[in-house]
Design a protein around this motif. Structure first.
Motif, short mmCIF file in Angstrom:
data_model
loop_
_atom_site.label_atom_id
_atom_site.label_comp_id
_atom_site.label_asym_id
_atom_site.label_seq_id
_atom_site.Cartn_x
_atom_site.Cartn_y
_atom_site.Cartn_z
N PHE A 126 0.84 -1.19 0.00
CA PHE A 126 0.00 0.00 0.00
C PHE A 126 0.89 1.25 0.00
CE2 PHE A 126 -3.80 2.37 0.66
CZ PHE A 126 -3.44 3.45 1.46
N LYS A 127 0.60 2.20 -0.86
CA LYS A 127 1.41 3.41 -0.93
C LYS A 127 0.67 4.49 -1.70
CE LYS A 127 3.64 2.04 -5.24
NZ LYS A 127 4.89 1.89 -6.00
N ASP A 129 0.77 6.11 -4.91
CA ASP A 129 1.38 5.73 -6.19
C ASP A 129 1.92 6.93 -6.95
OD1 ASP A 129 0.89 4.68 -9.32
OD2 ASP A 129 1.52 3.14 -7.91
N ASP A 130 1.19 8.05 -6.86
CA ASP A 130 1.62 9.27 -7.55
C ASP A 130 0.79 10.43 -7.03
OD1 ASP A 130 2.10 10.19 -11.09
OD2 ASP A 130 2.99 10.93 -9.23
N TYR A 131 1.31 11.64 -7.25
CA TYR A 131 0.55 12.85 -6.94
C TYR A 131 0.98 13.89 -7.97
CZ TYR A 131 4.87 13.67 -4.31
OH TYR A 131 6.18 13.77 -3.95
N VAL B 76 -4.14 12.91 -5.99
CA VAL B 76 -3.33 11.96 -5.23
C VAL B 76 -3.86 10.57 -5.54
CG1 VAL B 76 -2.59 11.21 -2.95
CG2 VAL B 76 -2.92 13.66 -3.42
N LEU B 78 -3.59 6.48 -4.79
CA LEU B 78 -3.09 5.39 -3.95
C LEU B 78 -3.07 4.10 -4.77
CD1 LEU B 78 -5.45 3.17 -2.95
CD2 LEU B 78 -6.21 5.13 -1.63
N ILE B 146 1.40 15.12 2.49
CA ILE B 146 0.19 14.42 2.08
C ILE B 146 0.19 13.02 2.69
CG2 ILE B 146 -0.13 15.68 -0.08
CD1 ILE B 146 1.19 13.37 -1.56
N TYR B 147 -1.01 12.49 2.95
CA TYR B 147 -1.11 11.09 3.37
C TYR B 147 -2.48 10.56 2.98
CZ TYR B 147 -4.16 11.22 7.57
OH TYR B 147 -5.22 11.31 8.43
N VAL B 148 -2.60 9.25 2.96
CA VAL B 148 -3.87 8.60 2.65
C VAL B 148 -3.99 7.34 3.51
CG1 VAL B 148 -2.85 7.30 0.73
CG2 VAL B 148 -5.30 7.68 0.78
N LYS B 149 -5.21 7.04 3.92
CA LYS B 149 -5.46 5.83 4.71
C LYS B 149 -6.76 5.19 4.25
CE LYS B 149 -7.37 8.57 8.54
NZ LYS B 149 -7.25 8.91 9.98
N ILE B 167 -1.99 2.88 5.96
CA ILE B 167 -1.78 4.33 5.94
C ILE B 167 -0.41 4.59 5.35
CG2 ILE B 167 -0.93 4.28 8.33
CD1 ILE B 167 -2.10 7.11 8.66
N PHE B 168 -0.32 5.65 4.58
CA PHE B 168 0.96 5.97 3.92
C PHE B 168 0.98 7.44 3.61
CE2 PHE B 168 4.69 4.50 1.59
CZ PHE B 168 4.94 5.56 0.75
N GLY B 169 2.16 8.09 3.73
CA GLY B 169 2.24 9.51 3.43
C GLY B 169 3.61 9.94 2.97
N TYR B 170 3.67 11.13 2.38
CA TYR B 170 4.93 11.73 1.95
C TYR B 170 5.10 13.09 2.61
CZ TYR B 170 5.83 8.38 -1.83
OH TYR B 170 6.13 7.25 -2.55
N ALA B 173 6.08 17.03 0.06
CA ALA B 173 5.70 16.63 -1.29
C ALA B 173 5.30 17.81 -2.16
CB ALA B 173 4.56 15.62 -1.23
#
Lengths: 134, 194
Positions: A126-127, A129-131, B76, B78, B146-149, B167-170, B173
Motif C-alpha cells: 500500500f502506498k 502511487d503518484d501525486y 493523489v 493510492l 500528504i497522506y492517505v489511509k 496508511i501511507f504519506g509523503y 511533497a
C-alpha cells in the motif's frame, strides 16, 4: 465387460473450481490367474474434442492375480462455466504374450465445475502511487 | 488491556545488532511512561494519545515536489496489490496538511469510498484509487505533506478511521506558491522630467 483388467472404481471429487488441480485414482483389478502388466489411460470429455489427457506419472504396473492396483493421476479443471459437467473417462489395457497392449475396460465419472470459494482480502504494498497537478 | 514494559528505553539511543521481535500488544516506555501499541501482523507501531492510536513511521520522504497554487487541482493516487473476493465500499481519507511531532495536522481532506473487483488468482493485481483536491485561496506555504489511509469495506479489510488498515504519506511533497503576498526588490525604478 472387462476381460482381464477391470476398472473397479474412479475416485475423484464430485465438483471442482476452474483452474484448480484435481487429483484422481483409478483402481484396476487383475482378473487373470497370474501376474499381468496393466496400463491406465484417461481423458477429460467436455465441449468439443480433441479432449485433454489425464496425467498418470505411473501409468503401468505388474499386478498380481486377483489384486487391485491404484493408479494416481491429476488434471487441471478446465475453464468451463459453473454447473457444467466434465467427464473423466478412464481406460485400462493389459499386456499380452504378443508383446502388445490390449484395450480392455473403460469407466467414467463426472466432475461438476463450481465457482471457487472466495478467499480473505489480502492487501500488500500500500502506498501513494503518484501525486500530480491535473 | 495488558500493559507490558518495553525492555529498551526510547530515550537514550542504543546500538543494537538486531532489533527485538515484539508480539502484538500494549507496551509502555519506562522512561516517559508513553503507551504504545504494536500490531505484529501489520508490523505497525502506534502511539496512544487522548483515546486514539496514531500510526508511527507511515510518513516517508517525498520522491518529488509538485508546485501548487490557489485554484490548482492536485490529484493523489493510492495503490496496493490485491488478491481476494470483490470488496465494496472501502473507506478512504486523503489529506494535505502539516506533519509534525504531534502527528498530522489535516488542512484539506477528501473521503471517497471505492470498490475492488475480485481477484481469485494467486497473482496479486494492482488496484488504484484517487482523489483530487482543489487548492483553496487560504492555503499556507507549510501545507506540503500528504497522506492517505483506508479501512472498512465489505468484506472488511479491517481497521477504523483512527487505526486504519493501511496508511501511507509523503513529507515535503508540495511547494505552495502564490499563497501569500510576496513583494521583493521594491525601489524607485526611475525619475525624470516629463
Amino acid at each position: 465387460m472387462a476381460q482381464y483388467a477391470e476398472i473397479t472404481e474412479i475416485v475423484a471429487p464430485s465438483n471442482a473450481s476452474a483452474g484448480s488441480s484435481v487429483s484422481i485414482q483409478v483402481k484396476i483389478k487383475n482378473k487373470y490367474s497370474t501376474t499381468i502388466s496393466i496400463m491406465v489411460g484417461g481423458k477429460l470429455e467436455y465441449g468439443v474434442s480433441p479432449w485433454p489427457s489425464i496425467s498418470f506419472p505411473t501409468y503401468w504396473a505388474n499386478v498380481a492375480a486377483g489384486a487391485t492396483y491404484t493408479f494416481s493421476g491429476s488434471f487441471t479443471m478446465p475453464d468451463y462455466p459453473p454447473g457444467k459437467e466434465i467427464i473423466i473417462h478412464a481406460y485400462s489395457c493389459w499386456y499380452g504374450t504378443d508383446a502388445a497392449w490390449h484395450l480392455d475396460d473403460e469407466k467414467t465419472k463426472t466432475v461438476i465445475t463450481v465457482v471457487p470459494e472466495p478467499s480473505e482480502p489480502s492487501l500488500s504494498q500500500f502506498k501513494i502511487d503518484d501525486y500530480l497537478k491535473v | 488491556m495488558t500493559t507490558k514494559t518495553v525492555e529498551l528505553s526510547l530515550g537514550p539511543v542504543m546500538a543494537m545488532a538486531e532489533p527485538p521481535k515484539y508480539q502484538t500488544g500494549w507496551y509502555r516506555d519506562p522512561v516517559t511512561g508513553q503507551q504504545y501499541y504494536y500490531d505484529a501482523l501489520k508490523n505497525q507501531w502506534y502511539v496512544y494519545a487522548a483515546g486514539y492510536l496514531y500510526a508511527l513511521g507511515y510518513m516517508e520522504p517525498a520522491p518529488k515536489k509538485v508546485t501548487v497554487a490557489p485554484g490548482d487541482k492536485l490529484q493523489v493516487i493510492l495503490s496496493f496489490k490485491y488478491t481476494g473476493p470483490a470488496i465494496t465500499g472501502i473507506l478512504t481519507r486523503y489529506c494535505v496538511g502539516v506533519f509534525g511531532a504531534f502527528g498530522f495536522n489535516e488542512r484539506l481532506s477528501g473521503t471517497p469510498t471505492f470498490n475492488v473487483p475480485a481477484n481469485l488468482s494467486a497473482t496479486p493485481v494492482k488496484v488504484t484509487n484517487s482523489y483530487t483536491f482543489t487548492i483553496p485561496t487560504n492555503v499556507d506555504t507549510d501545507w506540503d505533506d500528504i497522506y492517505v489511509k483506508i479501512w472498512g469495506g465489505t468484506p472488511d479489510i479491517g481497521g477504523t478511521e483512527q487505526s486504519p488498515a493501511r496508511i501511507f504519506g509523503y513529507e515535503n511533497a508540495l511547494t505552495v506558491v502564490g499563497a501569500v503576498i510576496n513583494i521583493t526588490e521594491f525601489k524607485i525604478d526611475d525619475f525624470k522630467k516629463v
